[in-house]
Write a protein that holds these residues in place. Sequence first.
Motif, short mmCIF file in Angstrom:
data_model
loop_
_atom_site.label_atom_id
_atom_site.label_comp_id
_atom_site.label_asym_id
_atom_site.label_seq_id
_atom_site.Cartn_x
_atom_site.Cartn_y
_atom_site.Cartn_z
N ILE A 10 0.84 -1.20 0.00
CA ILE A 10 0.00 0.00 0.00
C ILE A 10 0.87 1.25 0.00
CG2 ILE A 10 -1.61 1.36 1.39
CD1 ILE A 10 -2.74 -1.42 2.36
N LYS A 11 1.84 1.29 0.89
CA LYS A 11 2.71 2.47 0.99
C LYS A 11 3.46 2.70 -0.31
CE LYS A 11 5.18 1.70 4.58
NZ LYS A 11 6.01 1.69 5.78
N ASP A 12 4.03 1.66 -0.87
CA ASP A 12 4.81 1.79 -2.09
C ASP A 12 3.95 2.20 -3.28
OD1 ASP A 12 7.06 1.05 -0.66
OD2 ASP A 12 7.07 -1.01 -1.40
N THR A 13 2.81 1.57 -3.42
CA THR A 13 1.97 1.80 -4.59
C THR A 13 1.25 3.14 -4.53
OG1 THR A 13 1.61 -0.58 -4.77
CG2 THR A 13 0.12 0.83 -6.00
N LEU A 14 0.72 3.48 -3.38
CA LEU A 14 -0.05 4.71 -3.26
C LEU A 14 0.81 5.89 -2.81
CD1 LEU A 14 -3.32 3.32 -1.64
CD2 LEU A 14 -2.81 3.69 -4.06
N GLY A 15 2.09 5.63 -2.54
CA GLY A 15 3.00 6.70 -2.17
C GLY A 15 2.71 7.31 -0.81
N LEU A 16 2.28 6.49 0.12
CA LEU A 16 1.96 6.97 1.46
C LEU A 16 3.15 6.81 2.40
CD1 LEU A 16 -1.56 5.32 1.92
CD2 LEU A 16 -1.06 7.68 1.26
N THR A 17 3.26 7.73 3.34
CA THR A 17 4.27 7.61 4.38
C THR A 17 3.69 6.75 5.51
OG1 THR A 17 3.52 9.54 5.60
CG2 THR A 17 5.17 9.91 3.87
N ASP A 18 4.54 6.35 6.43
CA ASP A 18 4.06 5.61 7.60
C ASP A 18 3.00 6.42 8.34
OD1 ASP A 18 5.65 3.32 7.30
OD2 ASP A 18 7.30 4.18 8.45
N GLY A 19 3.27 7.69 8.54
CA GLY A 19 2.35 8.55 9.28
C GLY A 19 1.00 8.68 8.59
N LEU A 25 -5.59 4.53 9.18
CA LEU A 25 -6.04 3.37 9.95
C LEU A 25 -6.53 3.76 11.34
CD1 LEU A 25 -3.31 0.76 8.96
CD2 LEU A 25 -5.64 0.96 8.07
N ALA A 26 -5.98 4.82 11.90
CA ALA A 26 -6.38 5.25 13.25
C ALA A 26 -7.81 5.77 13.27
CB ALA A 26 -5.43 6.32 13.76
N ALA A 27 -8.32 6.17 12.14
CA ALA A 27 -9.69 6.66 12.07
C ALA A 27 -10.70 5.57 12.42
CB ALA A 27 -9.98 7.22 10.68
N ASP A 28 -10.28 4.32 12.27
CA ASP A 28 -11.15 3.18 12.57
C ASP A 28 -10.70 2.52 13.87
OD1 ASP A 28 -12.64 3.38 10.15
OD2 ASP A 28 -10.92 2.55 9.10
N GLU A 29 -11.36 2.87 14.95
CA GLU A 29 -10.93 2.36 16.25
C GLU A 29 -11.65 1.09 16.67
OE1 GLU A 29 -11.17 5.51 19.08
OE2 GLU A 29 -9.84 6.79 17.95
N LEU A 30 -12.73 0.73 16.01
CA LEU A 30 -13.46 -0.47 16.39
C LEU A 30 -12.67 -1.72 15.99
CD1 LEU A 30 -17.03 0.58 15.24
CD2 LEU A 30 -16.12 0.57 17.57
N PRO A 31 -12.76 -2.77 16.78
CA PRO A 31 -12.05 -4.01 16.45
C PRO A 31 -12.47 -4.52 15.06
CG PRO A 31 -12.94 -4.13 18.67
CD PRO A 31 -13.49 -2.88 18.05
N GLY A 32 -11.50 -4.85 14.28
CA GLY A 32 -11.77 -5.39 12.95
C GLY A 32 -11.90 -4.32 11.88
N GLU A 33 -12.19 -3.09 12.26
CA GLU A 33 -12.37 -2.03 11.27
C GLU A 33 -11.05 -1.65 10.61
OE1 GLU A 33 -15.29 -0.68 10.08
OE2 GLU A 33 -16.13 -2.33 11.23
N GLN A 34 -9.96 -1.68 11.37
CA GLN A 34 -8.65 -1.38 10.78
C GLN A 34 -8.29 -2.40 9.72
OE1 GLN A 34 -5.67 -0.87 13.79
NE2 GLN A 34 -6.32 1.21 14.27
N ASP A 35 -8.59 -3.67 9.99
CA ASP A 35 -8.31 -4.71 9.00
C ASP A 35 -9.15 -4.52 7.75
OD1 ASP A 35 -6.31 -5.96 10.46
OD2 ASP A 35 -7.71 -7.33 11.45
N LYS A 36 -10.41 -4.11 7.93
CA LYS A 36 -11.27 -3.85 6.78
C LYS A 36 -10.71 -2.70 5.95
CE LYS A 36 -15.61 -5.43 8.82
NZ LYS A 36 -16.93 -4.99 9.30
N ARG A 37 -10.28 -1.64 6.64
CA ARG A 37 -9.70 -0.48 5.95
C ARG A 37 -8.42 -0.88 5.24
NH1 ARG A 37 -9.95 5.43 6.00
NH2 ARG A 37 -11.87 4.95 7.07
N LEU A 38 -7.58 -1.67 5.91
CA LEU A 38 -6.33 -2.12 5.32
C LEU A 38 -6.61 -2.95 4.07
CD1 LEU A 38 -3.23 -2.21 5.72
CD2 LEU A 38 -3.57 -4.36 6.92
N ASN A 39 -7.58 -3.84 4.13
CA ASN A 39 -7.92 -4.66 2.96
C ASN A 39 -8.45 -3.80 1.82
OD1 ASN A 39 -7.11 -7.13 4.01
ND2 ASN A 39 -9.06 -7.50 4.99
#
Length: 64
Positions: A10-19, A25-39
């Motif tokens: 994701i970082k390499d392809t979309l040109g995103l920094t770690d931050g 991902l921090a916008a999704d605090e509910l369990p499992g939501e970060q994984d959904k966003r990551l996918n």
Amino acid sequence: MTRQEKIDTIKDTLGLTDGQLKAMLAADELPGEQDKRLNQLFKDAGGELNIRQKRAEEDLEFSF
């Protein structure tokens, strides 16, 4: 594919920094939501790679 491999792709392809990625991902605090966003971001990155590949193929067609 491991979570870290997805993150790296994701970082390499979309040109995103770690931050930037952490903030997304921090916008999704509910369990499992970060994984959904990551996918979803991983799918977006795959779509971007497909677009780049099509453009490269079109460039090759016009070069001949």
